[in-house]
Write a protein that holds these residues in place. Structure first.
Motif, PDB file in Angstrom:
ATOM      1  N   VAL A 187      -4.327  -2.307   7.921  1.00  0.00           N
ATOM      2  CA  VAL A 187      -4.226  -1.444   6.745  1.00  0.00           C
ATOM      3  C   VAL A 187      -5.094  -1.972   5.603  1.00  0.00           C
ATOM      4  O   VAL A 187      -5.064  -3.163   5.285  1.00  0.00           O
ATOM      5  CB  VAL A 187      -2.776  -1.337   6.244  1.00  0.00           C
ATOM      6  CG1 VAL A 187      -2.685  -0.332   5.085  1.00  0.00           C
ATOM      7  CG2 VAL A 187      -1.838  -0.933   7.366  1.00  0.00           C
ATOM      8  N   ALA A 188      -5.851  -1.057   4.980  1.00  0.00           N
ATOM      9  CA  ALA A 188      -6.502  -1.327   3.706  1.00  0.00           C
ATOM     10  C   ALA A 188      -5.777  -0.456   2.684  1.00  0.00           C
ATOM     11  O   ALA A 188      -6.097   0.730   2.543  1.00  0.00           O
ATOM     12  CB  ALA A 188      -7.990  -0.976   3.770  1.00  0.00           C
ATOM     13  N   PRO A 189      -4.769  -0.985   1.996  1.00  0.00           N
ATOM     14  CA  PRO A 189      -3.925  -0.162   1.119  1.00  0.00           C
ATOM     15  C   PRO A 189      -4.711   0.449  -0.039  1.00  0.00           C
ATOM     16  O   PRO A 189      -5.515  -0.241  -0.675  1.00  0.00           O
ATOM     17  CB  PRO A 189      -2.877  -1.157   0.604  1.00  0.00           C
ATOM     18  CG  PRO A 189      -2.934  -2.322   1.540  1.00  0.00           C
ATOM     19  CD  PRO A 189      -4.354  -2.394   2.003  1.00  0.00           C
ATOM     20  N   ASN A 190      -4.456   1.713  -0.303  1.00  0.00           N
ATOM     21  CA  ASN A 190      -5.125   2.371  -1.416  1.00  0.00           C
ATOM     22  C   ASN A 190      -4.654   1.783  -2.741  1.00  0.00           C
ATOM     23  O   ASN A 190      -5.445   1.285  -3.532  1.00  0.00           O
ATOM     24  CB  ASN A 190      -4.857   3.880  -1.375  1.00  0.00           C
ATOM     25  CG  ASN A 190      -5.668   4.624  -2.417  1.00  0.00           C
ATOM     26  OD1 ASN A 190      -6.878   4.442  -2.520  1.00  0.00           O
ATOM     27  ND2 ASN A 190      -5.017   5.454  -3.207  1.00  0.00           N
ATOM     28  N   PRO A 204       3.064  -6.162  14.235  1.00  0.00           N
ATOM     29  CA  PRO A 204       2.184  -7.013  13.420  1.00  0.00           C
ATOM     30  C   PRO A 204       1.323  -6.173  12.476  1.00  0.00           C
ATOM     31  O   PRO A 204       0.821  -5.115  12.865  1.00  0.00           O
ATOM     32  CB  PRO A 204       1.317  -7.730  14.455  1.00  0.00           C
ATOM     33  CG  PRO A 204       2.077  -7.624  15.741  1.00  0.00           C
ATOM     34  CD  PRO A 204       2.813  -6.329  15.679  1.00  0.00           C
ATOM     35  N   VAL A 205       1.174  -6.636  11.247  1.00  0.00           N
ATOM     36  CA  VAL A 205       0.401  -5.920  10.234  1.00  0.00           C
ATOM     37  C   VAL A 205      -0.694  -6.839   9.685  1.00  0.00           C
ATOM     38  O   VAL A 205      -0.413  -7.950   9.236  1.00  0.00           O
ATOM     39  CB  VAL A 205       1.298  -5.450   9.072  1.00  0.00           C
ATOM     40  CG1 VAL A 205       0.451  -4.797   7.980  1.00  0.00           C
ATOM     41  CG2 VAL A 205       2.364  -4.483   9.574  1.00  0.00           C
ATOM     42  N   VAL A 206      -1.930  -6.358   9.732  1.00  0.00           N
ATOM     43  CA  VAL A 206      -3.056  -7.089   9.161  1.00  0.00           C
ATOM     44  C   VAL A 206      -3.579  -6.293   7.964  1.00  0.00           C
ATOM     45  O   VAL A 206      -3.961  -5.131   8.103  1.00  0.00           O
ATOM     46  CB  VAL A 206      -4.188  -7.288  10.193  1.00  0.00           C
ATOM     47  CG1 VAL A 206      -5.378  -7.993   9.543  1.00  0.00           C
ATOM     48  CG2 VAL A 206      -3.683  -8.089  11.389  1.00  0.00           C
ATOM     49  N   LEU A 207      -3.581  -6.912   6.793  1.00  0.00           N
ATOM     50  CA  LEU A 207      -4.122  -6.285   5.591  1.00  0.00           C
ATOM     51  C   LEU A 207      -5.585  -6.669   5.454  1.00  0.00           C
ATOM     52  O   LEU A 207      -5.948  -7.838   5.610  1.00  0.00           O
ATOM     53  CB  LEU A 207      -3.342  -6.725   4.353  1.00  0.00           C
ATOM     54  CG  LEU A 207      -1.841  -6.419   4.349  1.00  0.00           C
ATOM     55  CD1 LEU A 207      -1.208  -6.882   3.039  1.00  0.00           C
ATOM     56  CD2 LEU A 207      -1.576  -4.938   4.563  1.00  0.00           C
ATOM     57  N   VAL A 208      -6.427  -5.675   5.142  1.00  0.00           N
ATOM     58  CA  VAL A 208      -7.867  -5.911   5.022  1.00  0.00           C
ATOM     59  C   VAL A 208      -8.327  -5.525   3.617  1.00  0.00           C
ATOM     60  O   VAL A 208      -8.030  -4.425   3.148  1.00  0.00           O
ATOM     61  CB  VAL A 208      -8.648  -5.093   6.069  1.00  0.00           C
ATOM     62  CG1 VAL A 208     -10.151  -5.289   5.879  1.00  0.00           C
ATOM     63  CG2 VAL A 208      -8.243  -5.499   7.478  1.00  0.00           C
ATOM     64  N   ASP A 209      -9.020  -6.437   2.952  1.00  0.00           N
ATOM     65  CA  ASP A 209      -9.646  -6.212   1.647  1.00  0.00           C
ATOM     66  C   ASP A 209      -8.631  -6.138   0.511  1.00  0.00           C
ATOM     67  O   ASP A 209      -8.820  -6.744  -0.538  1.00  0.00           O
ATOM     68  CB  ASP A 209     -10.504  -4.939   1.677  1.00  0.00           C
ATOM     69  CG  ASP A 209     -11.140  -4.648   0.326  1.00  0.00           C
ATOM     70  OD1 ASP A 209     -11.699  -5.571  -0.276  1.00  0.00           O
ATOM     71  OD2 ASP A 209     -11.078  -3.479  -0.128  1.00  0.00           O
ATOM     72  N   ARG A 210      -7.546  -5.412   0.714  1.00  0.00           N
ATOM     73  CA  ARG A 210      -6.542  -5.235  -0.329  1.00  0.00           C
ATOM     74  C   ARG A 210      -5.172  -5.669   0.170  1.00  0.00           C
ATOM     75  O   ARG A 210      -4.894  -5.627   1.358  1.00  0.00           O
ATOM     76  CB  ARG A 210      -6.475  -3.768  -0.764  1.00  0.00           C
ATOM     77  CG  ARG A 210      -7.799  -3.204  -1.237  1.00  0.00           C
ATOM     78  CD  ARG A 210      -7.669  -1.746  -1.615  1.00  0.00           C
ATOM     79  NE  ARG A 210      -8.936  -1.188  -2.060  1.00  0.00           N
ATOM     80  CZ  ARG A 210      -9.067   0.049  -2.555  1.00  0.00           C
ATOM     81  NH1 ARG A 210      -8.013   0.831  -2.671  1.00  0.00           N
ATOM     82  NH2 ARG A 210     -10.252   0.482  -2.933  1.00  0.00           N
ATOM     83  N   THR A 254       1.346  -9.902   8.522  1.00  0.00           N
ATOM     84  CA  THR A 254       1.088 -10.967   9.487  1.00  0.00           C
ATOM     85  C   THR A 254      -0.136 -11.784   9.106  1.00  0.00           C
ATOM     86  O   THR A 254      -0.159 -13.007   9.258  1.00  0.00           O
ATOM     87  CB  THR A 254       0.887 -10.377  10.892  1.00  0.00           C
ATOM     88  OG1 THR A 254       1.993  -9.507  11.196  1.00  0.00           O
ATOM     89  CG2 THR A 254       0.818 -11.464  11.951  1.00  0.00           C
ATOM     90  N   ALA A 255      -1.178 -11.116   8.620  1.00  0.00           N
ATOM     91  CA  ALA A 255      -2.412 -11.798   8.230  1.00  0.00           C
ATOM     92  C   ALA A 255      -3.132 -10.964   7.179  1.00  0.00           C
ATOM     93  O   ALA A 255      -2.937  -9.755   7.086  1.00  0.00           O
ATOM     94  CB  ALA A 255      -3.314 -12.020   9.449  1.00  0.00           C
ATOM     95  N   TYR A 256      -3.957 -11.647   6.390  1.00  0.00           N
ATOM     96  CA  TYR A 256      -4.783 -10.974   5.382  1.00  0.00           C
ATOM     97  C   TYR A 256      -6.228 -11.397   5.570  1.00  0.00           C
ATOM     98  O   TYR A 256      -6.522 -12.591   5.695  1.00  0.00           O
ATOM     99  CB  TYR A 256      -4.323 -11.327   3.967  1.00  0.00           C
ATOM    100  CG  TYR A 256      -5.305 -10.918   2.882  1.00  0.00           C
ATOM    101  CD1 TYR A 256      -5.527  -9.569   2.603  1.00  0.00           C
ATOM    102  CD2 TYR A 256      -6.028 -11.878   2.168  1.00  0.00           C
ATOM    103  CE1 TYR A 256      -6.434  -9.182   1.625  1.00  0.00           C
ATOM    104  CE2 TYR A 256      -6.934 -11.502   1.195  1.00  0.00           C
ATOM    105  CZ  TYR A 256      -7.131 -10.154   0.922  1.00  0.00           C
ATOM    106  OH  TYR A 256      -8.041  -9.775  -0.032  1.00  0.00           O
ATOM    107  N   VAL A 257      -7.129 -10.413   5.605  1.00  0.00           N
ATOM    108  CA  VAL A 257      -8.559 -10.688   5.726  1.00  0.00           C
ATOM    109  C   VAL A 257      -9.241 -10.102   4.489  1.00  0.00           C
ATOM    110  O   VAL A 257      -9.282  -8.881   4.315  1.00  0.00           O
ATOM    111  CB  VAL A 257      -9.162 -10.054   7.004  1.00  0.00           C
ATOM    112  CG1 VAL A 257     -10.651 -10.364   7.097  1.00  0.00           C
ATOM    113  CG2 VAL A 257      -8.427 -10.558   8.242  1.00  0.00           C
TER     114      VAL A 257
END
Length: 213
Positions: free
Chosen positions: A87-90, A108-114, A122-125
């Motif tokens: 997910v890249a949350p708005n 599992p949830v991976v957040l990208v950019d935001r 689970t992880a943030y990129v």
């Protein structure tokens, strides 16, 4: 030579059976907040990497900067049985409850950019946005050398990169450029160079204005 057509038919049948028996082992859902060029590039690279792994299916959606649409997209991806959600949350606050619910369900949830403002992922990129803002503020202060006024042109403030970069920028200015006030404004998303100049030179605008959302 007469056996050649039969051989071709057998090979075709085997390939057809092989393709039909290929099953999906993992489904990766990707919920993008918008459609900018670098996100399109990221989507292309995600599909490319997934193509190297038989049994992996990737489904990508875009919310077009709409919180309600992104929540619907996330729900639809979960309904399709995703094994991993990217997910890249708005906007952090609006999307957090949906992401928290998915994480609590065991996916599992991976957040990208935001980020979402919650620790349920689970992880943030992504980048160190506070540091980015701080370094820019430090550079601006050094260039001005104690003179002039600073106007910060911000993006989407309700996104975590917007808030973190703003915090780093203002912290640097307070440390290195204390005598001079720093104002900030939110220009329209599709603001041309000409219209932006008009906003900056407008007599109705002052360094403390935070309008034009």
């Amino acid at each position: 030579m007469r056996k050649l057509p039969i051989t071709i038919l057998l090979l075709t049948a085997l390939l057809t059976c092989s393709c039909s028996e290929r099953k999906t082992d993992y489904i990766i859902g990707v919920s993008q907040c918008s459609d900018d060029e670098w996100r399109e590039k990221m989507n292309m690279e995600l599909r490319r990497e997934a193509s190297f792994y038989p049994g992996v299916e990737i489904i990508i959606t875009s919310a077009h900067d709409d919180n309600s649409q992104q929540i619907k997209d996330i729900d639809a991806l979960v309904a399709k049985g995703v094994d991993l959600l990217i997910v890249a949350p708005n906007e952090a606050g609006a999307i957090a409850p949906a992401v928290d619910e998915i994480y609590d369900s065991g996916i599992p949830v991976v957040l990208v950019d935001r980020k979402t403002g919650s620790d349920k992922y689970t992880a943030y990129v992504g980048a160190d946005n506070y540091r980015i803002g701080y370094e820019i503020g430090k550079y601006v202060a050094g260039r001005l050398n104690g003179r002039g006024k600073v106007v910060e042109l911000m993006g989407l403030y309700r996104s975590t990169p917007g808030r973190e970069r703003h915090a780093g920028f203002t912290d640097a200015l307070e440390l290195w450029h204390r005598p001079m006030p720093a104002g900030h404004m939110h220009p329209p998303r599709q603001c041309s160079t000409l219209s932006l100049r008009q906003l900056l030179t407008s007599t109705s605008w002052s360094p403390t204005t935070t309008g034009w959302l």
